[in-house]
Design a protein around this motif. Structure first.
Motif, PDB file in Angstrom:
ATOM      1  N   PHE A   1      63.634  69.939  22.674  1.00 27.33           N
ATOM      2  CA  PHE A   1      62.447  69.549  21.917  1.00 27.33           C
ATOM      3  C   PHE A   1      61.289  69.132  22.814  1.00 27.33           C
ATOM      4  CE2 PHE A   1      65.794  68.915  18.771  1.00 27.33           C
ATOM      5  CZ  PHE A   1      65.281  69.650  17.718  1.00 27.33           C
ATOM      6  N   GLY A   2      61.557  68.958  24.095  1.00 25.38           N
ATOM      7  CA  GLY A   2      60.510  68.488  24.996  1.00 25.38           C
ATOM      8  C   GLY A   2      60.443  66.977  24.972  1.00 25.38           C
ATOM      9  N   ASP A   3      59.678  66.432  25.894  1.00 27.84           N
ATOM     10  CA  ASP A   3      59.542  64.988  25.963  1.00 27.84           C
ATOM     11  C   ASP A   3      58.075  64.647  26.131  1.00 27.84           C
ATOM     12  OD1 ASP A   3      60.331  62.323  26.068  1.00 27.84           O
ATOM     13  OD2 ASP A   3      60.465  62.341  28.257  1.00 27.84           O
ATOM     14  N   PRO A   4      57.504  63.852  25.257  1.00 26.06           N
ATOM     15  CA  PRO A   4      58.168  63.136  24.180  1.00 26.06           C
ATOM     16  C   PRO A   4      58.236  63.966  22.891  1.00 26.06           C
ATOM     17  CG  PRO A   4      55.927  62.348  24.395  1.00 26.06           C
ATOM     18  CD  PRO A   4      56.125  63.391  25.463  1.00 26.06           C
ATOM     19  N   ALA A   5      59.281  63.704  22.123  1.00 27.18           N
ATOM     20  CA  ALA A   5      59.441  64.306  20.799  1.00 27.18           C
ATOM     21  C   ALA A   5      59.894  63.205  19.841  1.00 27.18           C
ATOM     22  CB  ALA A   5      60.457  65.441  20.840  1.00 27.18           C
ATOM     23  N   TYR A   6      59.535  63.364  18.565  1.00 22.85           N
ATOM     24  CA  TYR A   6      59.799  62.337  17.562  1.00 22.85           C
ATOM     25  C   TYR A   6      60.254  62.986  16.267  1.00 22.85           C
ATOM     26  CZ  TYR A   6      56.811  59.733  20.730  1.00 22.85           C
ATOM     27  OH  TYR A   6      56.279  59.146  21.842  1.00 22.85           O
ATOM     28  N   SER A   7      61.170  62.344  15.578  1.00 24.69           N
ATOM     29  CA  SER A   7      61.433  62.712  14.191  1.00 24.69           C
ATOM     30  C   SER A   7      60.639  61.720  13.347  1.00 24.69           C
ATOM     31  CB  SER A   7      62.922  62.647  13.864  1.00 24.69           C
ATOM     32  OG  SER A   7      63.408  61.322  13.934  1.00 24.69           O
ATOM     33  N   TYR A   8      60.173  62.194  12.213  1.00 25.67           N
ATOM     34  CA  TYR A   8      59.440  61.288  11.334  1.00 25.67           C
ATOM     35  C   TYR A   8      59.678  61.657   9.891  1.00 25.67           C
ATOM     36  CZ  TYR A   8      55.921  65.016  11.100  1.00 25.67           C
ATOM     37  OH  TYR A   8      55.279  66.211  10.915  1.00 25.67           O
ATOM     38  N   GLU A   9      59.552  60.661   9.045  1.00 24.45           N
ATOM     39  CA  GLU A   9      59.689  60.846   7.611  1.00 24.45           C
ATOM     40  C   GLU A   9      58.638  59.999   6.923  1.00 24.45           C
ATOM     41  OE1 GLU A   9      62.913  60.332   3.978  1.00 24.45           O
ATOM     42  OE2 GLU A   9      63.451  59.655   5.981  1.00 24.45           O
ATOM     43  N   LEU A  10      57.986  60.590   5.936  1.00 25.83           N
ATOM     44  CA  LEU A  10      57.037  59.865   5.102  1.00 25.83           C
ATOM     45  C   LEU A  10      57.530  59.949   3.667  1.00 25.83           C
ATOM     46  CD1 LEU A  10      55.122  61.788   7.228  1.00 25.83           C
ATOM     47  CD2 LEU A  10      53.535  60.097   6.407  1.00 25.83           C
ATOM     48  N   ARG A  11      57.480  58.842   2.969  1.00 27.33           N
ATOM     49  CA  ARG A  11      57.893  58.803   1.565  1.00 27.33           C
ATOM     50  C   ARG A  11      56.832  58.020   0.803  1.00 27.33           C
ATOM     51  NH1 ARG A  11      62.574  59.592  -1.448  1.00 27.33           N
ATOM     52  NH2 ARG A  11      62.955  57.997  -3.015  1.00 27.33           N
ATOM     53  N   LEU A  12      56.205  58.688  -0.164  1.00 22.27           N
ATOM     54  CA  LEU A  12      55.155  58.075  -0.976  1.00 22.27           C
ATOM     55  C   LEU A  12      55.698  57.828  -2.375  1.00 22.27           C
ATOM     56  CD1 LEU A  12      52.174  57.193  -1.199  1.00 22.27           C
ATOM     57  CD2 LEU A  12      51.628  59.553  -1.836  1.00 22.27           C
ATOM     58  N   LEU A  13      55.553  56.591  -2.835  1.00 28.80           N
ATOM     59  CA  LEU A  13      56.056  56.189  -4.150  1.00 28.80           C
ATOM     60  C   LEU A  13      54.981  55.466  -4.934  1.00 28.80           C
ATOM     61  CD1 LEU A  13      59.268  54.390  -2.877  1.00 28.80           C
ATOM     62  CD2 LEU A  13      59.264  56.581  -4.032  1.00 28.80           C
ATOM     63  N   VAL A  14      55.022  55.632  -6.229  1.00 30.95           N
ATOM     64  CA  VAL A  14      54.315  54.732  -7.132  1.00 30.95           C
ATOM     65  C   VAL A  14      55.399  54.158  -8.016  1.00 30.95           C
ATOM     66  CG1 VAL A  14      52.593  54.447  -8.943  1.00 30.95           C
ATOM     67  CG2 VAL A  14      52.175  56.074  -7.083  1.00 30.95           C
ATOM     68  N   THR A  15      55.594  52.853  -7.920  1.00 32.67           N
ATOM     69  CA  THR A  15      56.615  52.170  -8.709  1.00 32.67           C
ATOM     70  C   THR A  15      55.938  51.246  -9.705  1.00 32.67           C
ATOM     71  OG1 THR A  15      56.750  50.382  -7.090  1.00 32.67           O
ATOM     72  CG2 THR A  15      58.269  52.245  -6.794  1.00 32.67           C
ATOM     73  N   ARG A  16      56.739  50.666 -10.533  1.00 31.25           N
ATOM     74  CA  ARG A  16      56.205  49.735 -11.528  1.00 31.25           C
ATOM     75  C   ARG A  16      56.015  48.343 -10.954  1.00 31.25           C
ATOM     76  NH1 ARG A  16      58.735  53.602 -14.439  1.00 31.25           N
ATOM     77  NH2 ARG A  16      57.747  54.206 -16.389  1.00 31.25           N
ATOM     78  N   GLY A  17      56.154  48.203  -9.676  1.00 33.69           N
ATOM     79  CA  GLY A  17      55.945  46.913  -9.028  1.00 33.69           C
ATOM     80  C   GLY A  17      57.147  46.012  -9.175  1.00 33.69           C
ATOM     81  N   ALA A  18      57.050  44.870  -8.543  1.00 37.55           N
ATOM     82  CA  ALA A  18      58.142  43.903  -8.600  1.00 37.55           C
ATOM     83  C   ALA A  18      58.270  43.386 -10.026  1.00 37.55           C
ATOM     84  CB  ALA A  18      57.870  42.757  -7.636  1.00 37.55           C
ATOM     85  N   SER A  19      59.462  43.531 -10.558  1.00 40.89           N
ATOM     86  CA  SER A  19      59.716  43.032 -11.912  1.00 40.89           C
ATOM     87  C   SER A  19      61.190  42.640 -11.996  1.00 40.89           C
ATOM     88  CB  SER A  19      59.363  44.098 -12.967  1.00 40.89           C
ATOM     89  OG  SER A  19      60.164  45.239 -12.793  1.00 40.89           O
ATOM     90  N   PRO A  20      61.553  41.854 -13.001  1.00 37.79           N
ATOM     91  CA  PRO A  20      62.948  41.420 -13.103  1.00 37.79           C
ATOM     92  C   PRO A  20      63.934  42.582 -13.206  1.00 37.79           C
ATOM     93  CG  PRO A  20      61.561  40.198 -14.633  1.00 37.79           C
ATOM     94  CD  PRO A  20      60.722  41.282 -14.029  1.00 37.79           C
ATOM     95  N   ARG A  21      63.544  43.660 -13.894  1.00 46.05           N
ATOM     96  CA  ARG A  21      64.439  44.805 -14.048  1.00 46.05           C
ATOM     97  C   ARG A  21      63.876  46.001 -13.288  1.00 46.05           C
ATOM     98  NH1 ARG A  21      65.584  46.006 -20.087  1.00 46.05           N
ATOM     99  NH2 ARG A  21      63.627  45.005 -20.551  1.00 46.05           N
ATOM    100  N   PRO A  22      64.668  46.593 -12.394  1.00 49.58           N
ATOM    101  CA  PRO A  22      64.191  47.778 -11.678  1.00 49.58           C
ATOM    102  C   PRO A  22      63.940  48.928 -12.652  1.00 49.58           C
ATOM    103  CG  PRO A  22      66.247  46.947 -10.727  1.00 49.58           C
ATOM    104  CD  PRO A  22      65.989  46.185 -11.989  1.00 49.58           C
ATOM    105  N   ALA A  23      62.901  49.666 -12.418  1.00 49.08           N
ATOM    106  CA  ALA A  23      62.570  50.807 -13.254  1.00 49.08           C
ATOM    107  C   ALA A  23      62.396  52.034 -12.362  1.00 49.08           C
ATOM    108  CB  ALA A  23      61.272  50.526 -14.018  1.00 49.08           C
ATOM    109  N   PRO A  24      62.580  53.226 -12.916  1.00 51.11           N
ATOM    110  CA  PRO A  24      62.408  54.415 -12.093  1.00 51.11           C
ATOM    111  C   PRO A  24      60.970  54.526 -11.573  1.00 51.11           C
ATOM    112  CG  PRO A  24      63.103  54.990 -14.345  1.00 51.11           C
ATOM    113  CD  PRO A  24      62.918  53.509 -14.286  1.00 51.11           C
TER     114      PRO A  24
END
Length: 182
Positions: A111-134
């Protein structure tokens, strides 16, 4: 149509020339009537394997630059956001999780040097609440970036993909908030 891009990471055992797989996904979203909240905690960066001064100092720059790229993409896409120090419980909350790992050339041959693996994950959630929601929206992207091959820092790729994922969120928001949509 909202695109969710996912590149499969090659394992060390499969060290053939790097290839990528991209596909669209029509995962259901629930952004109707929302004004997603962006806060100081909207971008979370984890970084593994720092060995040089540059790598050790890059985390805060990655957080700042990806946050700016995300805000820019949402603004360009016409998504009405709310910016707060902290999003309210139950409020639609945007989170971009960025994970970067330096690939030791002794273990990741080719892969050569330097090389990096990366992951991006974008979410929109219902925010902090007593019951987790999808989640209301989920999109992600992962790849390997070789600075030796690309002749540009990995931070550039992170900004590009942050804008792409922000564009996906904007498209989903527009689709869910189209006139006549219930």
């Amino acid at each position: 149509m909202r695109r969710v891009l996912l590149h499969l990471l090659l394992t060390p055992a499969a060290l053939l020339p790097c290839g990528a797989l991209a596909h669209g996904d029509d995962a259901p979203t629930d952004l109707r009537g929302t004004r997603p909240c962006l806060s100081a905690n909207s971008v979370k960066v984890t970084y593994e394997g720092a060995t040089t001064d540059r790598q050790k100092s890059v985390r805060s720059a990655v957080q700042r630059d990806t946050a700016a790229a995300l805000r820019s993409a949402l603004k360009a896409g016409g998504v009405p956001t709310v910016t707060r120090d902290r999003c309210a419980p139950g409020e639609p909350t945007v989170t971009l999780a960025v994970s970067v790992r330096y690939l030791d050339p002794a273990r990741y041959v080719g892969f050569g040097d330097p090389a990096y693996s990366y992951e991006l994950r974008l979410l929109v959630t219902r925010g902090a609440s007593p019951r987790p929601a999808p989640a209301r929206f989920v999109a992600g992207y992962a790849d390997i970036h070789s600075e030796a091959r690309e002749k540009r820092p990995f931070e550039t790729a992170l900004r590009v993909w942050t804008k792409e994922l922000g564009g996906d969120l904007a498209q989903a928001w527009k689709k869910d908030n189209a006139p006549g949509k219930r």
